[in-house]
Motif scaffolding. Structure first.
Motif, short mmCIF file in Angstrom:
data_model
loop_
_atom_site.label_atom_id
_atom_site.label_comp_id
_atom_site.label_asym_id
_atom_site.label_seq_id
_atom_site.Cartn_x
_atom_site.Cartn_y
_atom_site.Cartn_z
N ARG A 4 -3.03 -6.92 4.84
CA ARG A 4 -2.99 -5.89 3.80
C ARG A 4 -4.25 -5.92 2.94
N GLN A 46 -6.96 -2.89 2.62
CA GLN A 46 -7.33 -2.31 1.33
C GLN A 46 -8.85 -2.33 1.14
N GLY A 85 -10.41 0.53 2.83
CA GLY A 85 -9.95 1.86 2.44
C GLY A 85 -8.95 2.48 3.38
N TRP A 110 -5.52 1.25 3.64
CA TRP A 110 -4.13 0.98 3.28
C TRP A 110 -3.40 2.24 2.82
N ALA A 111 -4.04 3.04 1.99
CA ALA A 111 -3.39 4.24 1.48
C ALA A 111 -3.05 5.20 2.61
N GLY A 112 -3.92 5.30 3.61
CA GLY A 112 -3.65 6.19 4.74
C GLY A 112 -2.53 5.71 5.62
N ARG A 131 0.09 3.87 4.40
CA ARG A 131 1.29 3.64 3.60
C ARG A 131 2.50 4.49 4.04
N HIS A 133 -6.29 -7.77 -4.28
CA HIS A 133 -7.35 -7.18 -3.44
C HIS A 133 -8.69 -7.77 -3.88
N GLY A 141 -14.29 0.02 1.38
CA GLY A 141 -13.48 1.21 1.40
C GLY A 141 -14.27 2.44 1.78
#
Length: 435
Positions: free
Chosen positions: A65, A69, A72, A74-76, A78, A401, A410
């Protein structure tokens, strides 16, 4: 003075890497190198559709994780992650169990781990690779590993346990097979009386081998069932209803299988390690360097800890703080202990808990009793599982992070890598601004 001039020369030119193998480890390694400011060529004999076509799920740990992060990603990912906040460890023969929870992790942890399907993971990795101006994709290319153009500073062998590059470099490979196969299937489960609530994963030690149940979305779960080779072959040949009946007999109490999403598949399991992780400018990465039993879900996370080390070293080289030629030996030194500890611990778990030796039952009961009673032991066990060797070192159990000290991370870094001039300005400014 001479050393400083050498480093200054190293950062005034582009650093190049060639990555062979575009699976989850190779694709992530290419993005990590691009994030560190390198020009990357990624090659694989499989085309994108073949790279996507794999029905399996991965257990994602805290170390993975953190890396996702930093890059860049992790958000994609989630929306496709299924977190679990509890992990139940069972020993059927010893009639004991231990429940790990968020209390056994630092306060900021939102989950013990996450389950992620292969297809959404590869789809995002390929999308980001296609958008990265500093990455050249050569997928579906079947030919020699060498290619025209400037010689790369690094070659990463991410081509799996049967690595052609490893054989070509004549690097040794040690392997032991357990005489087991691992049956994987995606199953719809219902939770009856006595079963933990949703958000729980299970690792069950049984005499024939471990059984893992990993929660997915909307009541589905990935089952990872280790058993003898002959039984695995019989299980994969069963009709869906017969397979679910067989599975019902081995699932943790309170879980009932109700449906099957895909045809169960089986693959042999073993432990493997390359005693040498590098030769010349080439690095063995991921399963080209090591394999472990799937117990504990360490496989992909161990591979991605290789990538995290490469990310840090590549950033140091781009900033002029490390010679590119020194990366292979530094990588091998930094990864060796974590690999040995993880492979030995997974091997010990299988040998100690998945057998029919009655003389070992008192030892197993004692081990699980200590884990139940001592929260410090549970925290130590989870730190090893989640972070690897760094999780056992004082002051290294922070789950926040942390980006490499000498590189942007990211999407901003990947965007900055769009032109060589931008990469040079970032590297030069970083080198000038740090002691």
């Amino acid at each position: 003075m001479g050393r400083n001039r050498q480093h200054s020369t190293a950062t005034s030119r582009e650093l190049r890497a060639r990555v062979i193998g575009a699976g989850p480890t190779g694709a992530l390694a290419a993005l990590a190198l691009a994030d560190a400011g390198w020009i990357v060529e990624l090659r694989d004999r499989l085309d994108p559709s073949a790279l996507l076509a794999r029905e399996r799920a991965y257990a994602i740990s805290q170390s993975s994780r953190i890396l996702l992060q930093q890059l860049g990603l992790w958000a994609g990912l989630r929306p496709n992650l299924s977190p679990f906040q509890r992990l139940q460890l069972e020993d059927r023969a010893a009639a004991r169990h231990v429940l790990f929870g968020l209390d056994d992790l630092p306060a900021e942890a939102a989950a013990i781990g996450w389950i992620l399907g292969h297809r959404p993971l590869m789809a995002l990795l390929l999308e980001r690779l296609s958008a990265a101006a500093s990455v050249s994709l050569q997928l579906g290319v079947d030919g020699p590993f060498e290619s025209p153009g400037p010689a790369p500073d690094l070659v990463l062998a991410c081509d799996g346990p049967r690595s052609g590059l490893r054989r070509q470099a004549r690097l040794p490979w040690w392997e032991h097979r357990y005489g087991q196969s691992c049956v994987t299937a995606t199953v719809a489960l219902s939770q009856g009386h006595g079963a933990p609530t949703s958000g729980c994963a299970w690792e069950c030690f049984r005499p024939e081998g471990p059984l893992a149940v990993l929660p997915l979305e909307r009541g589905w779960a990935q089952v990872v069932w280790s058993c003898g080779k002959e039984r695995a072959e019989r299980l994969t040949d069963l009709s869906p209803s017969a397979f679910l009946d067989a599975l019902a007999a081995v699932l943790p109490g309170g879980l009932e299988p109700e449906g099957l999403r895909d045809q169960p598949r089986a693959f042999p399991v073993g432990i493997g390690l390359a005693p040498r992780l590098s030769r010349g400018r080439m690095l063995l990465v991921g399963e080209a360097a090591h394999r472990c039993h799937p117990v504990g879900g360490q496989g992909l996370n161990l591979c991605w800890r290789d990538v995290a080390t490469i990310h840090r070293l590549a950033a140091l080289a781009r900033a002029g703080r490390l010679r590119a030629a020194a990366i292979p030996s530094r990588y091998a030194l930094r990864r060796r202990l974590d690999l040995l500890l993880t492979l030995l611990s997974t091997d010990l778990l299988v040998r100690l808990f998945s057998n029919r030796q009655p003389l070992l039952l008192p030892l197993r009961r004692l081990a699980l009793a200590l884990l139940r009673q001592q929260s410090a032991l549970r925290r130590l066990a989870l730190a090893m599982m989640e972070l690897g060797l760094p999780g056992l070192l004082p002051g290294r159990r922070d789950l926040q992070h942390h980006a490499p000290a000498h590189a942007a991370s990211g999407p901003a870094a990947l965007s900055a890598a769009a032109s060589g001039h931008q990469r040079q300005r970032l590297a030069a400014g970083d080198a000038a601004g740090r002691p």
